[in-house]
Each structure stands twice: as C-alpha cells, then as structure tokens.
Write a protein that holds these residues in place. Structure first.
Motif, short mmCIF file in Angstrom:
data_model
loop_
_atom_site.label_atom_id
_atom_site.label_comp_id
_atom_site.label_asym_id
_atom_site.label_seq_id
_atom_site.Cartn_x
_atom_site.Cartn_y
_atom_site.Cartn_z
N ALA A 194 17.22 46.76 33.47
CA ALA A 194 18.06 46.93 34.65
C ALA A 194 19.33 46.09 34.53
N SER A 195 19.22 44.92 33.93
CA SER A 195 20.40 44.06 33.81
C SER A 195 21.43 44.67 32.86
N VAL A 209 9.89 47.56 34.63
CA VAL A 209 11.28 47.12 34.66
C VAL A 209 11.42 45.73 35.25
N PHE A 210 10.37 45.28 35.97
CA PHE A 210 10.42 43.94 36.57
C PHE A 210 9.95 42.86 35.62
N LYS A 211 9.57 43.24 34.40
CA LYS A 211 8.93 42.28 33.51
C LYS A 211 9.44 42.32 32.07
N ALA A 212 9.85 43.48 31.60
CA ALA A 212 10.02 43.65 30.16
C ALA A 212 11.42 43.23 29.68
N LEU A 256 14.50 38.04 30.19
CA LEU A 256 14.88 37.00 31.14
C LEU A 256 13.67 36.10 31.35
N PRO A 257 13.91 34.84 31.68
CA PRO A 257 12.76 33.95 31.93
C PRO A 257 11.96 34.46 33.12
N ARG A 258 10.64 34.36 33.02
CA ARG A 258 9.79 34.82 34.11
C ARG A 258 9.64 33.75 35.18
N PHE A 259 9.35 34.20 36.38
CA PHE A 259 9.08 33.29 37.50
C PHE A 259 7.57 33.28 37.73
#
Lengths: 205, 205, 205
Positions: C149-150, C142-145, C194-197
């Motif tokens: 969550a948004s 969920v932190f990457k795909a 979303l763009p990755r950091f």
C-alpha cells in the motif's frame, strides 16, 4: 461543542483501532488503516446506507490526518496504555455518545423518521468497532460485551424525545451525553451484560 | 404474493442469522444485528451496488421490526429447532427463491441488462448469508455447501427468459419459484455439490 | 494503454483470488465470487465511497466474464502456479500500479482534492485484496507483508505531481507505472517491510 467532541471521539476510537492492529502485529499501514476504519467507518457506513454524499472525510480530509497522527502516536505510547485503561474506557464512552448524537442529528436533518435516526445513531457509534474487529479477524466485541449498542440506542431515543420539547438543542445534547455516558460507566463498573444466547447443534448450519 | 413471500423470507433468514449468532454466544444485540444483516443485508448490498436509494428498510422500517421479533422468538424456541431442520431448509429454499425473483425484478425495473439483473438476483439471495458468516468469523457457507447460489443463478435466468414471453408476470414468478425450489430441495436431498478446488502451496500468498 | 493494462490487472488479481479460494477448498461459486471481489472489489469500494455510479462492472459486465474465465482457468492450471511465483508477483505489481493510476485519474476527474485522489488510488489497488482476505477469514495481507500500500501511495503522489507539469499525460502514466513497479520489485527482492507494531495486553479490549 459537538465539533470539539467529534475530534476527541475520532482520536480515541483511532487509538482503540491502532491497539487492535498492534495485537495482530500489523505494520504502520495496517495500524493507520484499522484506526481510520474504527474512527471514521461508523459514519461512513451510515452515510453510504442513507446515500448521503460526499462522505465526511472526503469533504474534510483533515479528519483522516488527525486519526493517522493518533494512530502513529499510539504505537509509541502503547506501553503505558495498560495503566490508562480506565481513562481510555471513559473517553471511549464519551466518543460513543458523541457519535450517537451526531448520527441522530444528521439523519433527522435529512428528513428520515425517528426510528431510522435512532438506528443511524447506533450505527455511527458501533460500526467503526465492527469494521475494526472484522478486519482483525475476530467476532465483533459489541455483540458480546457490556452494554454498549443498547446504551447508544437508549440515548438516541432520549435525544430524539428531548428535541421534541421546547428545550434548546444544546441542552438536549448535554443531557443525552450525560445520560448515556453515566449509563455506560455504570455498565463497565458493575459489569452489566445482556444475557447471552447459547445454541449448540451441528444438525442445522 | 411476492410481498407475503418476502415477509416469510426475511423471517426465515432472520432466524437463520439468530441461530448463527447463538452458536457464537452473542447477546441479544448481536442476535438482532446478525439477524437483520442476514435477512435484509442481501437487498441492501444490491441497492448500494446499483445506487438505488432509499434502501428498502430505510423507507419501510417495519421490516426491521419483523426480523427483530423473529430473532428474539428464535432465542426462546431454539431448543426445538434441531427437529425442525427439514422444515427450516424448505422455508430457506423458498426464501432464497423469493429474494432472487425480487432482486431480478427490481434490477430490471431500473433499466439494467439481463446479466446484471441475474447477478443482482443472486446477490439478493446470498449476500445476507455472506454478511452473517463474515460477522460470525467463519468462511461463507455459500462458497462450499450444496448448490445454492448456482440454483439462484439458474432461476434468475429462467425468470428473465419467461418475462420475455407473453406469459403473465405472476405465472413466470410461480414457475421460477417452483423450479428453483425443487432444484434446491433435490440438491439438499441428494447432497449435490459442485466439485471443490483444492490448492496447497505456501510459496505464493 | 491503461485499458489493456486494466484487463491484465483484473486477470492477475482474479487468479490471485481464485488461488486464495482454493486454499480454503471452495467450490467454483466461491472461486468465481472471491476472484471477482479481488479483481473488481477495489474499484467498487472506491466508487461507492465517492458515490460514483454506475459501478464499472455494472456498466460493462464483460469485465466480470473476463475475471470468471481467469478464475476457472486458474483451477486447471494451479498445479503449475508454484513455479510461476516470480512471474505472478511481477504481474501483480503491474496490476497494483495500474489500479492505483486509474483510481487517481477517476477521482481527480470527479473534482476531488489531491489527497483524496491519492487515497482512492491506494484503495483501488488494495481493497480487492482486503475483501479477498476477509471473505477467506484471514487477516488482510496488505497490513503485514512487504511494502505494498505504501508503494501505491508514493506512486499516486508521484502521478499527481507529474500531472501538474507540462508533461503529456501518457508520459506521467509511464513514469508512475515504472517507478511503482520498480519499487515493488525491490521490496519483494530485498524483503523490505515496515516495522511491525506489537501490542500485548489483555487488560484493554
């Protein structure tokens, strides 16, 4: 004073969480989530363990917004973070001590024993980082690196001891913060580590 | 009797946690922390899930000191651990059963259903090991190895069933401990495992 | 209606957990455990964080049996899962929205603020998957795909907003489910992320 230091502490810990998320190439959802776990997770674990409801951020959601802002800002200023390492470690040391003192105070206020208060001080200080590392799929740094949890434990006991004297509480807080911060800085400067335990055996799981 | 077995159980599980920490080259902070999570984590997860406060170790911190002592001693005697493997697995089996019986008893005493009591017995027995493995960054052993959670589940139901008979409680405890311990030893001796589920596909996350 | 959707949601999420366990070659104990964490873990985390006892599955253990059945069936039908990917993602989207709406409703009913309700809606939707991934020793998806969550966060706020209008509650639920589901499907179809950091530095832990 503790209130202002708490804002500083969750900001710094939130930035540390955001950087860890960036090292795993997460998107902003992951960055914000890891930042919040790092900054607010320690106190939440403490409150769940002692059944102290509502959790701080449930009662005061503005803390989540502060950490979220810190996390998003980190994304944009991360390229300059490398050269700010020492400043960051310094602020992190202040954060650790602030969390520890707050954890001790809250636990004592609920009528728990000194030992549990010292333990909860340490948990408040280090559990956010443990959650950060577990969610980033690495072994928690606090179990391996320079003196960290042990500094918090020593500072917690110092604070508990000073509270038994006739000193005003704020003096006790200042002494504890100063002691723990100095110790942590010395640990970083001289690379003080506890000896590691190495165990090799495939015969026992 | 359960009290004495509980001390034995947290000692053995604490040593198992300390060895896992040693395999990851942790320092004494990590060793103690992992040992406590392994030994006391299962009961804590159970109590948080059913809202049963205060947690055992908060009310009786001496259990933490016992596990801490066991963890530190493990560091010094670890070189002889390899040859004590069978003794260790045996004690671990006794520990698993003790945790299971205690978990069942506590949950029933709070008025929960048989099914939840059986579940909480298993959780008390296995969740410490799950926390240990997650903190050591590996997949929990209990999801893969010889019969473990399933033995606890069977023993939990046996204990619940015996409690409905006119047998004295201590007889029920003894029978359950004996049954579960024997089953666990057989599972280790003959390498009884449940069939694994293999799934390969990159098309579905 | 929410009740029926909830059954569907825990079934689908349980199957997703079972597949993740199969990818790690777990035995049925692991498969069932991961499935239950995935399906019921999100709501449990929510209820522990806001101190809302008893947990849903403690009061109604039949939900655990449903997820267990779904997990065991998954083992036998997994070979056909690959070709059902789109159906699965669709059902997963419905599950995410159902969890979100239920989380919002429950949190509001306890008197918490809108912001906390929105947050708890998201937690209910995504924390099961986070537990699944942590237990399977991987970084939470969920932190990457793609947006996940948004989408839940947006839908949670939409639902909260609609509840303030004079619309009947069921209309608000239907609109929210439809909006969130459509958004999620678009995110999958067009691979919206979303763009990755990205952060690279060994100088700061």
């Amino acid at each position: 004073m503790l209130g202002a230091l708490y804002i500083l502490a969750i900001t710094v810990e939130g930035m540390s969480g955001a950087l860890a998320a960036g090292r795993r190439n997460m998107d902003p959802v992951g960055v914000i989530f890891i930042a919040c776990c790092t900054a607010i997770g320690g106190g939440s674990v403490r409150d769940v363990l002692i059944g102290n409801y509502p959790l701080v951020w449930v009662a005061r959601p503005e803390f989540i917004l502060i950490v979220t802002a810190a996390a998003l800002i980190t994304i944009f200023v991360s390229r300059w973070m490398g050269s700010l390492r020492l400043l960051f470690l310094t602020l992190d040391g202040i954060g650790l001590m602030t969390f520890t003192v707050i954890g001790v105070q809250k636990t004592l206020a609920l009528g728990h024993s000194w030992f549990i208060a010292a333990l909860m001080g340490v948990f408040t200080g280090v559990f956010g980082g443990i959650l950060r590392d577990v969610l980033c799929n690495r072994i928690p740094l606090v179990f391996k690196a320079e003196l960290y949890a042990s500094v918090a434990f020593a500072a917690a006991w110092l604070h508990i001891g000073l509270l038994q004297t006739s000193l005003p509480e704020w003096v006790s807080i200042v002494i504890t913060l100063g002691f723990g911060f100095t110790l942590r800085c010395l640990a970083i400067r001289y690379n003080w580590e506890l000896p590691r335990f190495y165990y090799r055996s495939d015969r026992w799981h």
